[in-house]
Design a protein around this motif. Structure first.
Motif: not given
Length: 232
Positions: A73-83
Motif C-alpha cells: 500500500r502506498t502513502f504520500p508521506e512515506s516511500p515504505v509500501y510493503i506492509t
C-alpha cells in the motif's frame, strides 16, 4: 505447528512469490491460487503473496502450505509500501498468512509507526512470525535486534540507500550470514535461474524466494518483446 517447526519447514527450500500487476488478467484471487498450487505441486515449500484477498484464496486452496503474506500500500508521506503499518499486518494475519513480511528499511513509515514496535506486536498480538525485508546491513542488524524471525534481502537495489546496485544482494547476504548468525537469511530479489538459487544457498541463505523468473509472466513477456523490438 509452532514457530520453530514453521521455520524448519522452510529451510533449504524454494518459496515462490505469486504476484501479478494490478492490471494483469492474472491479478485475480483464483488465478493466483492456481499458480500457487502449481508451484507447490512441483516442489515449492512456501508461497509469498500480496493482499489479503490473495492470501485468503491461497490459504483456502493450500491449507497446509506456509504462506508469507504482505500488503503493498502506498502513502504520500512515506516511500515504505510493503506492509507499511500494523493495520496491514493485522489484515494479512486475519487472511491466513503464517509469516508477515514488512519493509524494515530505515525509512520513515506512514503515521509515524516504527517497525521496532510493529514486529513484537505481530509476534505477541497476532501470533505470527515476521520476515523483515531489508536493503542494507544496517537495516538487517536493526531488524534482528527488533526480533525479526527471518530477514530477506528483498529491497536490495530498490531503495535510495542502494540505488545503482543490482540484485541479488550477494554482499548483503554474505555480511548478514556472518554478522547475524542466529537469524535466518532469506535471499530474495534478482534470482533468475536455478543455478542462482543454488548459489544463494551455497552462500548461506536459509531459503530462497523467486518471483518474476517463475511467475512474472507480464514482466517476462515485456522483456522478451522489448529485446525483439530493439533489433528492428
Amino acid at each position: 505447528m509452532d514457530r520453530q517447526q514453521q521455520l524448519r519447514s522452510l529451510q533449504g527450500g524454494l518459496i515462490v512469490s505469486c504476484q501479478a500487476p494490478a492490471d494483469s488478467p492474472l491479478h485475480q484471487p483464483e488465478m493466483i491460487a492456481a499458480i500457487a498450487a502449481a508451484a507447490v505441486q512441483r516442489g515449492a515449500i512456501g508461497i509469498r503473496l500480496d493482499t489479503p484477498e490473495h492470501v485468503r484464496a491461497v490459504r483456502d486452496r493450500l491449507p497446509d502450505t506456509p504462506i508469507i503474506g504482505l500488503w503493498k500500500r502506498t502513502f504520500p508521506e512515506s516511500p515504505v509500501y510493503i506492509t507499511p503499518r500494523y493495520a496491514e499486518a493485522e489484515a494479512i494475519a486475519a487472511a491466513g498468512a503464517d509469516i508477515i513480511a514488512l519493509d524494515c528499511t530505515l525509512r520513515p513509515r506512514p503515521d509515524g509507526e516504527d517497525f521496532r514496535q510493529i514486529i513484537p506486536r505481530i509476534q505477541q498480538e497476532l501470533g505470527r512470525l515476521v520476515m523483515a525485508d531489508v536493503d542494507t546491513m544496517e537495516a538487517a542488524i536493526a531488524a534482528a535486534e527488533a526480533g525479526a524471525d527471518l530477514i530477506g534481502t528483498t529491497l536490495y537495489g530498490y531503495t535510495e540507500a542502494t540505488q545503482g546496485r543490482t540484485p541479488p544482494g550477494w554482499d548483503l547476504l554474505a555480511a548478514a550470514v556472518q554478522q547475524i548468525p542466529n537469524t535466518p537469511m532469506i535471499c530474495e530479489g534478482g534470482i533468475a535461474s536455478p543455478q542462482a538459487a543454488r548459489q544463494a544457498c551455497d552462500r548461506g541463505a536459509f531459503a530462497v524466494v523467486v518471483g518474476t523468473a517463475i511467475t512474472g509472466i507480464d514482466l517476462q513477456v515485456q522483456a522478451y518483446v522489448a529485446a525483439l523490438n530493439a533489433r528492428l
